[in-house]
Design a protein around this motif. Structure first.
Motif, short mmCIF file in Angstrom:
data_model
loop_
_atom_site.label_atom_id
_atom_site.label_comp_id
_atom_site.label_asym_id
_atom_site.label_seq_id
_atom_site.Cartn_x
_atom_site.Cartn_y
_atom_site.Cartn_z
N ASP A 378 0.83 -1.16 -0.02
CA ASP A 378 0.12 -0.02 -0.02
C ASP A 378 0.80 1.19 0.00
O ASP A 378 0.40 2.24 -0.77
CB ASP A 378 -0.86 -0.15 1.30
N ALA A 379 1.97 1.29 0.71
CA ALA A 379 2.97 2.40 0.66
C ALA A 379 3.52 2.56 -0.55
O ALA A 379 3.78 3.82 -1.00
CB ALA A 379 3.80 2.23 2.05
N ASN A 380 3.79 1.50 -1.06
CA ASN A 380 4.56 1.68 -2.49
C ASN A 380 3.41 2.06 -3.44
O ASN A 380 3.91 2.88 -4.31
CB ASN A 380 4.94 0.28 -2.93
N ILE A 381 2.37 1.79 -3.63
CA ILE A 381 1.23 2.27 -4.43
C ILE A 381 1.09 3.61 -4.28
O ILE A 381 0.87 4.56 -5.23
CB ILE A 381 -0.13 1.67 -4.12
N SER A 382 1.14 4.13 -2.93
CA SER A 382 0.73 5.67 -2.67
C SER A 382 2.01 6.52 -3.11
O SER A 382 1.80 7.71 -3.59
CB SER A 382 0.81 5.78 -1.05
N ARG A 383 3.29 6.03 -2.93
CA ARG A 383 4.48 6.68 -3.12
C ARG A 383 4.14 6.76 -4.97
O ARG A 383 4.60 8.02 -5.66
CB ARG A 383 5.70 5.90 -2.83
N ARG A 384 4.09 5.64 -5.69
CA ARG A 384 4.10 5.96 -7.34
C ARG A 384 3.05 6.68 -7.68
O ARG A 384 3.10 7.30 -8.48
CB ARG A 384 4.01 4.34 -7.47
N ALA A 385 1.81 6.50 -6.83
CA ALA A 385 0.66 7.71 -7.42
C ALA A 385 1.12 9.26 -7.25
O ALA A 385 0.62 9.95 -8.09
CB ALA A 385 -0.38 7.47 -6.26
N LYS A 386 1.84 9.27 -6.06
CA LYS A 386 2.18 10.91 -5.85
C LYS A 386 3.41 10.96 -7.05
O LYS A 386 3.42 12.30 -7.37
CB LYS A 386 2.90 10.85 -4.51
N ARG A 387 4.32 10.27 -7.26
CA ARG A 387 5.13 10.57 -8.35
C ARG A 387 4.57 10.87 -9.74
O ARG A 387 4.74 11.76 -10.40
CB ARG A 387 6.05 9.75 -8.50
N ALA A 388 3.51 10.04 -10.00
CA ALA A 388 2.75 10.08 -11.29
C ALA A 388 2.15 11.57 -11.40
O ALA A 388 1.86 12.22 -12.34
CB ALA A 388 1.72 8.96 -11.54
N ILE A 389 1.52 11.88 -10.11
CA ILE A 389 0.88 13.15 -10.06
C ILE A 389 1.76 14.32 -10.33
O ILE A 389 1.39 15.12 -10.92
CB ILE A 389 0.16 13.17 -8.78
N LYS A 390 2.98 14.14 -9.62
CA LYS A 390 3.91 15.39 -9.79
C LYS A 390 4.45 15.36 -11.46
O LYS A 390 4.56 16.47 -12.08
CB LYS A 390 5.24 14.76 -8.98
N LYS A 391 4.56 14.34 -11.92
CA LYS A 391 4.90 14.17 -13.41
C LYS A 391 3.95 15.18 -14.27
O LYS A 391 4.30 15.51 -15.30
CB LYS A 391 5.40 12.88 -13.89
N GLN A 392 2.76 14.84 -13.75
CA GLN A 392 1.55 15.42 -14.62
C GLN A 392 1.50 16.80 -14.68
O GLN A 392 0.99 17.59 -15.49
CB GLN A 392 0.20 14.69 -14.17
#
Length: 392
Positions: A378-392
């Motif tokens: 769950d923590a890995n998913i949250s970190r990846r989601a945050k990175r994806a949002i920043k890239k956008q």
């Protein structure tokens, strides 16, 4: 091997559908796949294949346990001779063969009962015989004292296979380590056969080997001495070598380390889980050392001595690393192993009535292994989601 392969192929039709021995199909399949790696593959879906199946992995673990088994056999004879005061006249081979004859019945009972139940269940469910008990069957005799009666061991093996494994769906589905459930059943159902001073040394002669000891002879383990408020009588070197009373395969750190190196070299066990158990145990023991708990021998015992006594090393190498019941995420392995070490030493220090601690620590963390993995993912998913949002 070619001749054996041809013979197996020639009798195989008898065990297939419509054959006269079809009722024993699961038994035949179990022996065939033990002797030869199956050459069949799945017909659909995306799969990754290699040359090693679960039987081969289990075989590596069994081989890794051989040093602890052989040393345990010798130590059984050694402790018998030491108790009789006959070490000066006892020979190496005499002590080893005495231990071999004392330990062999426990191995036979473990495999006959455990595999017998698995064969029956496989036939009943018309499934392949599962190979997980190849390892459990050899671990169980190694984590019990030599004085454990065979009939009690048989009941414990049957209980663990049925209630800790088969009701969960068999190998790969159980949440608890089967061997440790066996030991827990023995400890809580027959405490006198698992924790009394008299169970740590074989007291009878076997086919003229060994020495007959007096009825009621007792010999405490080093952790038993600690629980009683006394420092272990043996030195740290003797404890590392393993020439001390204890469960059959748990006394020699050197023999356990040899098995651990094989598991790490073959990639069967996780070095992260293994190392983190020792780190957690060492830090917890050091913390208790720093607290100055006078009158509590377990708290004041050096941190490194905790790691070589009892079942700590054996549990860290062979049971905490069980791929079925342990954490599977890479980060989760660190957390899982660390907490096992912490709980094991905490139980030793704060519960003098149960100086071992390792069994309860691993079983407790078996319960939380899936939860640890869940939060890591769950923590890995949250970190990846945050990175994806920043890239956008």
């Amino acid at each position: 091997m070619n001749a054996l392969r041809k013979y197996i192929d020639s009798i195989k039709p008898n065990f297939e559908e419509g054959g006269k021995l079809h009722a024993l199909r699961s038994v035949f399949d179990g022996f065939e796949t033990f002797l030869f790696v199956p050459n069949t593959t799945s017909k659909s879906g995306v799969n990754v294949h290699d040359a090693i199946d679960s039987k081969r992995i289990m075989s590596f673990v069994v081989i890794a346990l051989v040093p602890a088994l052989l040393f345990g056999m010798y130590n059984v004879g050694y402790q018998n001779a030491a108790a009789a005061g006959k070490l000066a006249e006892a020979t190496f081979w005499g002590m080893f063969f005495y231990g071999f004859l004392a330990v062999l019945p426990k191995i036979l009972v473990s495999y006959i009962v455990g595999l017998g139940i698995e064969f029956v269940v496989a036939q009943w469910k018309n499934e392949e015989i599962q190979e997980g008990y190849l390892v459990s069957g050899i671990i169980i005799p190694l984590i019990v004292p030599i004085g454990c009666p065979l009939w009690i061991l048989a009941i414990a093996c049957a209980f663990s296979v049925i209630f800790a494994k088969e009701i969960f769906g068999g190998t790969g589905m159980n949440i608890f380590n089967v061997a440790l459930i066996t030991r827990a059943f023995l400890f809580f159902s027959y405490p006198a056969a698992m924790s009394g001073d008299a169970v740590w040394v074989a007291t009878d002669q076997i086919f003229g080997l060994g020495y007959q000891l007096a009825d009621g002879f007792t010999m405490a383990t080093p952790l038993g001495e600690v629980a009683a408020g006394a420092a272990p009588a043996s030195c740290i070197c003797t404890q590392i070598i393993g020439l001390i009373p204890g469960s059959i395969g748990e006394t020699s750190v050197i023999a356990i380390a040899l098995g651990g190196l094989l598991l790490l070299w073959t990639g069967v066990a996780s070095w992260k889980t293994m190392l983190s158990v020792f780190i957690g145990g060492a830090l917890t023991a050091y913390l208790f050392n720093s607290l100055g708990m006078e009158g509590n021998m377990a708290a004041t015992m050096p941190w490194y001595q905790h790691l070589v006594l009892g079942g700590f090393a054996f549990g860290a190498v062979f049971m905490a690393t069980d791929p079925v019941t342990s954490a599977r995420t890479e980060c989760g392995k660190w957390v899982y192993g660390f907490l096992i070490g912490v709980v094991a030493i905490t139980v030793r220090v704060l519960n003098p009535g149960y100086p071992e601690g390792m069994m309860l620590a691993i079983l407790l963390m078996n319960v939380f292994a899936a939860l640890i993995d869940y939060y890591v993912v769950d923590a890995n998913i949250s970190r990846r989601a945050k990175r994806a949002i920043k890239k956008q």
